[in-house]
Design an enzyme around this catalytic site. Structure first.
Site, PDB file in Angstrom:
ATOM      1  N   TRP A 344      46.093   2.599 -37.906  1.00  0.00           N
ATOM      2  CA  TRP A 344      44.961   2.967 -37.042  1.00  0.00           C
ATOM      3  C   TRP A 344      44.813   4.481 -36.965  1.00  0.00           C
ATOM      4  CZ3 TRP A 344      45.505   3.838 -31.196  1.00  0.00           C
ATOM      5  CH2 TRP A 344      46.774   4.334 -30.881  1.00  0.00           C
ATOM      6  N   GLU A 487      54.397   1.706 -28.284  1.00  0.00           N
ATOM      7  CA  GLU A 487      55.244   0.759 -29.041  1.00  0.00           C
ATOM      8  C   GLU A 487      56.612   0.550 -28.395  1.00  0.00           C
ATOM      9  OE1 GLU A 487      54.935   2.694 -32.857  1.00  0.00           O
ATOM     10  OE2 GLU A 487      53.303   1.361 -33.463  1.00  0.00           O
TER      11      GLU A 487
HETATM   12  O1  IFM Z   1      50.401   4.360 -36.055  1.00  0.00           O
HETATM   13  C1  IFM Z   1      51.499   5.064 -35.606  1.00  0.00           C
HETATM   14  C2  IFM Z   1      51.973   4.442 -34.315  1.00  0.00           C
HETATM   15  O2  IFM Z   1      50.988   4.540 -33.328  1.00  0.00           O
HETATM   16  C3  IFM Z   1      53.235   5.120 -33.836  1.00  0.00           C
HETATM   17  N1  IFM Z   1      54.241   5.003 -34.860  1.00  0.00           N
HETATM   18  C4  IFM Z   1      53.855   5.630 -36.114  1.00  0.00           C
HETATM   19  C5  IFM Z   1      52.583   5.022 -36.658  1.00  0.00           C
HETATM   20  C6  IFM Z   1      52.160   5.734 -37.933  1.00  0.00           C
HETATM   21  O3  IFM Z   1      51.831   7.063 -37.651  1.00  0.00           O
END
Ligand code: IFM
Length: 766
Positions: A344, A487
């Site tokens: 995203w 996350e």
């Molecule tokens: O898409 C991101 C995520 O929001 C956080 N971890 C790393 C990913 C890639 O940059």
């Protein structure tokens, strides 16, 4: 890193330290969107990460692995054997060391004096990846004897196919050999995707009495050059290189013999040009980029200006603008991190830059998502849903989900942590819709809108319709068991960001259907046939008003999810002030962090920023004050959102602190930050902080808004953007702002602080 105030176009490392090779390899990476290469040194070090990638050449090394961009054979490699001794900066004495990248023309220079026993040499290494010829790259090395005795030199230079992706070898070796007595070629093939590669190299030496010999080893082919360098004399070696593949879209014949021929013909045609001329040709292509909507910041803090040059440079070397079947990786083409996959990050962080400044590149990026509809259908079907569910991580557009399943070690159990994002981080689907909607709103691209965008907008809404779960007790539709942007919270119910953006996606599709039925029934009918819209829309209309949207508490806080606000809090000072990320995971595992009010990156706050028309200022302020202290900013995507939101809220000093930290994610002094590659999303974030944050640009409900506010440290900001084919320049001063555009185009209507304005040619708002 060293930044020179007078040079707003250069980043430089002064002094060599092999522990920190990863930093400059990434932040001084070279590329042109077709290929990207870390700036690993010519000679080898055990701490190096010697990676070069060609966009879109995904391969699956083994059945149980996900596809990744293969690290292609290394062509920069050169060994220098001086008086029988292998040259290395880890031996002898190195002085006057400088490694620097010229952001304006993409040239990398490394130079130093090296002393070892009776040897004293001055080395200068120059290289570039051509912006004008996507397949071409070149290096030019000068060695100067600083002693009054001759020095014997052997140079080994060629193609090294022994490189891997941290141990995974993606290539069958293929043929290799000398062509026309002059060029060396190697033709490996990826083991699963069967993409042929053709690497071609030619050398030009300027030294006296050179003897030469070709050699081959396992996955290697190279030339050996031997000569004596007289006292106070210099010698040069120029290495001319090219890469072609059987998926290149600028060649018509993809037979390997034809590709080899094309590569040799190009090398021959370029013989008449010098290194300098080819560099100049590339620099001219770069100037086109720098001339388009330059950003100028009048400030004492020159690093702010440098940061936007740095960000734009990287955004362009990592973006495969030449092929709509390809997209931007979360680490661009500068490292093995995230395997070259697209997240995203593209739609929410990088695409806005292209939407507003290079609409033709933006079009290619959104077309990739259109081409990805098949992959998104596959993912939805596999999960028992309908419509288009976009993969959390994407490689080839039609592949569907490619997120790996297992990740880092769990410090408590000692086992691999399961990566749940590929299964349940589902907001990506509305993020893609959001990006596509912004593209059509900003560009007014009618053809894309009718031919592609509508289908994405409806098909994603169809997915959400099938994803919603009815809660009989509460009489609402909810979205359970997800990961939101934060996350650190897995398997949560009703993540606010996910629910609101899904609701927006559905509402948008319903409104669009109404509008199309009225004004363009033909288009509606075409899509109706393809997507069975009548049924889908009836179902969505039944559900939309009952989609659960987490409401603010009595204190005005929007719950991040159903359980977040009831979790315990801990003092995060120790983790927030750390240089590196993940410090938290030295003390807790993810399961434990899941049970605390700790947020990895902007989540509710991102919602408030992206959908700013939906929430009153007071509510934004309260949520900012609640969530920011609980946010570790462990994702590089977090700081820019905080900088913009705090600027919107008038907290300009705080905003500027976030801004500076965000600019330092890669450019800053922390020497391990970029080992796995550059943080692509944060670079898009730098542009957004300047143009959206301080320049005040935003699309709200399809309308353009401009409400600038400068941080104290800036006296003036000039930026520009494209809007519906009009090119607009904005100059922001402390006392107001001024807009200009050519007066032969269409009027541009925008609003600012609640007032509507029409820009014809020039307008001052003081
Ligand atoms: O898409 C991101 C995520 O929001 C956080 N971890 C790393 C990913 C890639 O940059």
């Amino acid at each position: 890193m060293n930044y020179v105030k007078e040079n707003l176009w250069q980043i430089e490392e002064v002094g060599f330290d092999s522990r920190y090779l990863g930093k400059t390899e990434s932040i001084m990476a070279l590329g042109n969107g077709y290929l990207g290469s870390r700036s690993a040194t010519e000679e080898h070090y055990t701490t190096e990460r010697r990676d070069t990638f060609v966009a879109g050449t995904f391969n699956k090394f083994a059945e149980n692995e996900v596809s990744e961009l293969p690290n292609i054979p290394d062509m920069w490699w050169m060994d220098f054997i001086i008086n029988g001794e292998i040259f290395s900066l880890e031996k002898g004495i190195t002085s006057n060391f400088s490694k620097r990248l010229n952001l304006k023309n993409g040239e990398l220079i490394r130079e130093f004096d090296w002393e070892f026993a009776t040897i004293k040499l001055h080395f200068t290494f120059r290289r570039f990846v051509s912006k004008a010829r996507r397949h071409y790259l070149s290096s030019f090395v000068t060695v100067e004897n600083l002693t009054d005795i001759p020095i014997s030199i052997q140079i080994r230079s060629g193609i090294d196919g022994q490189v891997t992706n941290s141990g995974s070898q993606h290539f069958h070796e293929g043929e290799k050999g000398l062509v026309n007595g002059k060029y060396i070629q190697m033709m490996p093939q990826t083991n699963e995707s069967e993409i042929d590669f053709v690497f071609t190299i030619g050398h030009r030496l300027n030294a006296k009495n050179v003897s030469e010999r070709i050699e081959m080893g396992r996955r290697q082919i190279f030339m050996n050059y031997f000569f004596d360098l007289p006292s106070n004399n210099s010698a040069t070696i120029e290495k001319r290189m090219s890469v072609y593949t059987s998926i290149d879209n600028d060649i018509s014949d993809h037979e390997i013999s034809e590709i080899r021929e094309t590569a040799i013909s190009e090398m021959e045609a370029l013989e008449v040009f010098s290194f300098e001329e080819l560099l100049q040709e590339s620099a001219e292509k770069w100037s086109e980029i720098w001339e388009k909507h330059p950003i100028e910041i009048e400030t004492e803090n020159f690093k702010d200006q440098l940061a936007i040059h740095f960000a734009k440079y990287h955004l362009h070397i990592m973006t495969p603008a030449h092929n709509e079947h390809m997209n931007i990786g979360a680490k661009g083409l500068s490292g093995e991190g995230y395997k070259g996959h697209t997240f995203w990050d593209t739609e929410i962080f990088m695409l806005p830059y292209f939407n507003f400044t290079h609409p033709e590149i933006a079009k290619s990026l959104v077309t990739y998502r259109y081409l990805g509809l098949d992959g998104a259908h596959k993912k939805a079907r596999n999960n028992g849903y309908e419509g288009a569910q976009y993969p959390w991580e994407a490689a080839n557009p039609t592949d569907g989900e490619v997120t790996p399943v297992w990740g880092a070690a769990d410090i408590v159990t000692g086992q691999s942590t399961k990566i749940w994002s590929g299964f349940i981080e589902q907001h990506i689907t509305s993020d893609v819709t959001f990006g596509v909607k912004q593209y059509i709103d900003v560009t007014g691209d009618q053809e894309f809108t009718e031919q592609k965008a509508y289908e994405i907008l409806f098909d994603t809404a169809k997915f959400w319709g099938s994803r919603l779960e009815y809660n009989t007790e509460k009489d609402y539709y909810e979205i359970k068991d997800v990961i939101g942007p934060d996350e650190y919270k897995e398997h949560v119910n009703n993540n606010a960001y996910t629910n609101y953006t899904a609701h927006w996606n559905v509402t948008y599709a319903l409104n669009l259907a109404k509008e199309l039925k009225e004004h363009d029934p033909e288009t509606f009918e075409r899509l109706n046939q393809k997507l069975e819209l009548d049924n889908v829309l009836a179902d969505l209309a039944r559900k939309v008003d009952k989609i659960f949207l987490p409401q603010p508490t009595d204190e005005g806080i929007i719950p991040q999810d159903d359980s977040y606000l009831s979790k315990k809090t801990i003092d995060l000072t120790k983790y927030k002030s750390k240089d590196g990320v993940d410090g938290l995971f030295h003390d807790y595992n993810l399961e434990q962090v899941n049970e605390m009010q700790i947020t990895k990156q902007a989540d509710v706050l991102l919602l408030l920023y992206l959908f700013e028309g939906l929430f009153p200022r007071e509510m934004k302020l309260k949520n900012f004050e609640y969530y920011e202290p609980k946010t570790t900013h462990d994702s590089s995507l977090s700081l820019s959102t905080h900088a913009i939101l705090s600027a919107d809220l008038g907290k300009l000093d705080e905003s500027y602190e976030f801004f500076e930290k965000a600019c330092n994610i890669d450019m800053g002094e922390y020497m391990k930050s970029s080992d796995d590659g550059i943080h692509a999303g944060s670079l898009g974030g730098i542009w957004q902080m300047i143009v959206f944050g301080y320049g005040g640009v935003r699309m709200i409900d399809g309308k353009l808004r401009i409400e600038p506010h400068l941080p104290k440290a800036w006296n003036k900001l000039t930026y520009g953007f494209d809007y519906h084919g009009e090119s607009i320049t904005v100059v922001v001063m402390k006392e107001g702002f001024e807009l200009t555009k050519e007066d032969n185009g269409n009027d541009v209507v925008f609003f600012s602080n609640g007032e509507a304005y029409t820009l014809k040619n020039k307008l001052s708002i003081l």
